[in-house]
Design a protein around this motif. Structure first.
Motif, PDB file in Angstrom:
ATOM      1  N   GLY A  16     -22.599  19.692 -44.246  1.00 41.91           N
ATOM      2  CA  GLY A  16     -24.581  19.665 -43.062  1.00 41.91           C
ATOM      3  C   GLY A  16     -24.582  18.477 -43.670  1.00 41.91           C
ATOM      4  O   GLY A  16     -25.081  17.516 -43.113  1.00 41.91           O
ATOM      5  N   ILE A  17     -24.665  17.989 -45.090  1.00 44.73           N
ATOM      6  CA  ILE A  17     -25.646  16.894 -45.931  1.00 44.73           C
ATOM      7  C   ILE A  17     -24.941  15.701 -45.628  1.00 44.73           C
ATOM      8  O   ILE A  17     -25.773  14.586 -45.122  1.00 44.73           O
ATOM      9  CB  ILE A  17     -25.063  17.063 -47.178  1.00 44.73           C
ATOM     10  CG1 ILE A  17     -25.885  18.518 -47.885  1.00 44.73           C
ATOM     11  CG2 ILE A  17     -25.628  15.523 -48.117  1.00 44.73           C
ATOM     12  CD1 ILE A  17     -26.289  18.684 -48.519  1.00 44.73           C
ATOM     13  N   VAL A  18     -23.561  15.241 -45.655  1.00 31.94           N
ATOM     14  CA  VAL A  18     -22.601  14.283 -45.084  1.00 31.94           C
ATOM     15  C   VAL A  18     -22.812  13.865 -43.346  1.00 31.94           C
ATOM     16  O   VAL A  18     -23.066  12.785 -42.878  1.00 31.94           O
ATOM     17  CB  VAL A  18     -21.132  14.559 -45.269  1.00 31.94           C
ATOM     18  CG1 VAL A  18     -20.197  13.161 -44.456  1.00 31.94           C
ATOM     19  CG2 VAL A  18     -20.776  14.021 -46.770  1.00 31.94           C
ATOM     20  N   SER A  19     -22.420  15.201 -42.818  1.00 35.47           N
ATOM     21  CA  SER A  19     -22.705  14.923 -41.149  1.00 35.47           C
ATOM     22  C   SER A  19     -24.375  14.499 -40.777  1.00 35.47           C
ATOM     23  O   SER A  19     -24.503  13.322 -39.758  1.00 35.47           O
ATOM     24  CB  SER A  19     -22.732  16.761 -40.617  1.00 35.47           C
ATOM     25  OG  SER A  19     -21.581  16.853 -41.007  1.00 35.47           O
ATOM     26  N   ALA A  20     -25.468  15.099 -41.330  1.00 35.32           N
ATOM     27  CA  ALA A  20     -26.520  14.014 -41.410  1.00 35.32           C
ATOM     28  C   ALA A  20     -27.530  12.975 -41.866  1.00 35.32           C
ATOM     29  O   ALA A  20     -27.686  12.458 -41.350  1.00 35.32           O
ATOM     30  CB  ALA A  20     -27.967  15.874 -42.387  1.00 35.32           C
ATOM     31  N   ILE A  21     -26.677  12.729 -43.025  1.00 30.80           N
ATOM     32  CA  ILE A  21     -26.277  11.191 -43.491  1.00 30.80           C
ATOM     33  C   ILE A  21     -25.262  10.771 -41.755  1.00 30.80           C
ATOM     34  O   ILE A  21     -25.734   9.113 -42.346  1.00 30.80           O
ATOM     35  CB  ILE A  21     -25.977  10.887 -45.023  1.00 30.80           C
ATOM     36  CG1 ILE A  21     -26.232  11.696 -46.363  1.00 30.80           C
ATOM     37  CG2 ILE A  21     -25.293   9.541 -44.926  1.00 30.80           C
ATOM     38  CD1 ILE A  21     -25.803  12.024 -47.216  1.00 30.80           C
TER      39      ILE A  21
END
Length: 170
Positions: free
Chosen positions: A19-24
């Motif tokens: 989720g964090i990687v996707s958001a970035i």
């Protein structure tokens, strides 16, 4: 600890990391997309400005050059010669310019459009010939003016005489 709990914790951590990687990635993609749109908008605005300037210049060349040509047509060749001779300090005797009926209507109408043209030489040339027309009407006697001023008027007139091929003055 139960292996199911460990798997669930690892799964949760992986989900959070994804989720964090996707958001970035989404954030960076959005920024890049916005920058591309800004660059395209700037480019489109520049192209539109250049097209407007080209059209204004064509309009000026069509109508204003006609007015300049007509103003040059009414000047006697002896007047142009007198300005040249005064500039060279070879003018003998007195010479009266006589009041010419120069037209300034198109120039006054187009003058605000000249500010939209980035070609300073083009604008300065147009302004200088109209300055010459005004000067010629202010001068009573060419022989009483300064030779530098007469030379400046002659150069301005001659440039446009050649540019517009005013036959009786060539």
């Amino acid at each position: 600890m139960n292996s199911d709990i460990i798997v669930a914790i690892i799964s949760g951590i992986v989900t959070i990391l994804v989720g964090i990687v996707s958001a970035i990635a989404a954030y960076k993609g959005a920024i890049k997309g916005a920058q591309l749109q800004i660059d395209k908008a700037k480019n489109d605005a520049e192209v539109a400005k250049q097209e407007e300037e080209r059209l204004i210049k064509r309009f000026i060349e069509s109508f204003l050059y006609d007015e300049i040509y007509n103003n040059l047509e009414i000047i006697h060749s002896s007047t142009v010669t007198a300005f040249k001779e005064k500039g060279d300090n070879t003018l003998k005797g007195g010479f009266h310019t006589g009041g010419y009926d120069f037209k300034f209507d198109t120039y006054h109408e187009i003058r605000p459009q000249l500010n939209k043209i980035n070609n300073l030489e083009f604008v300065a040339d147009i302004m200088s010939i109209y300055k010459c027309f005004r000067s010629i009407n202010k001068i009573g006697k060419i022989d009483e003016m300064k030779s530098e001023e007469a030379s400046e008027i002659y150069k301005g007139l001659n440039k446009w005489i050649e540019k517009l091929s005013v036959k009786h003055l060539q």
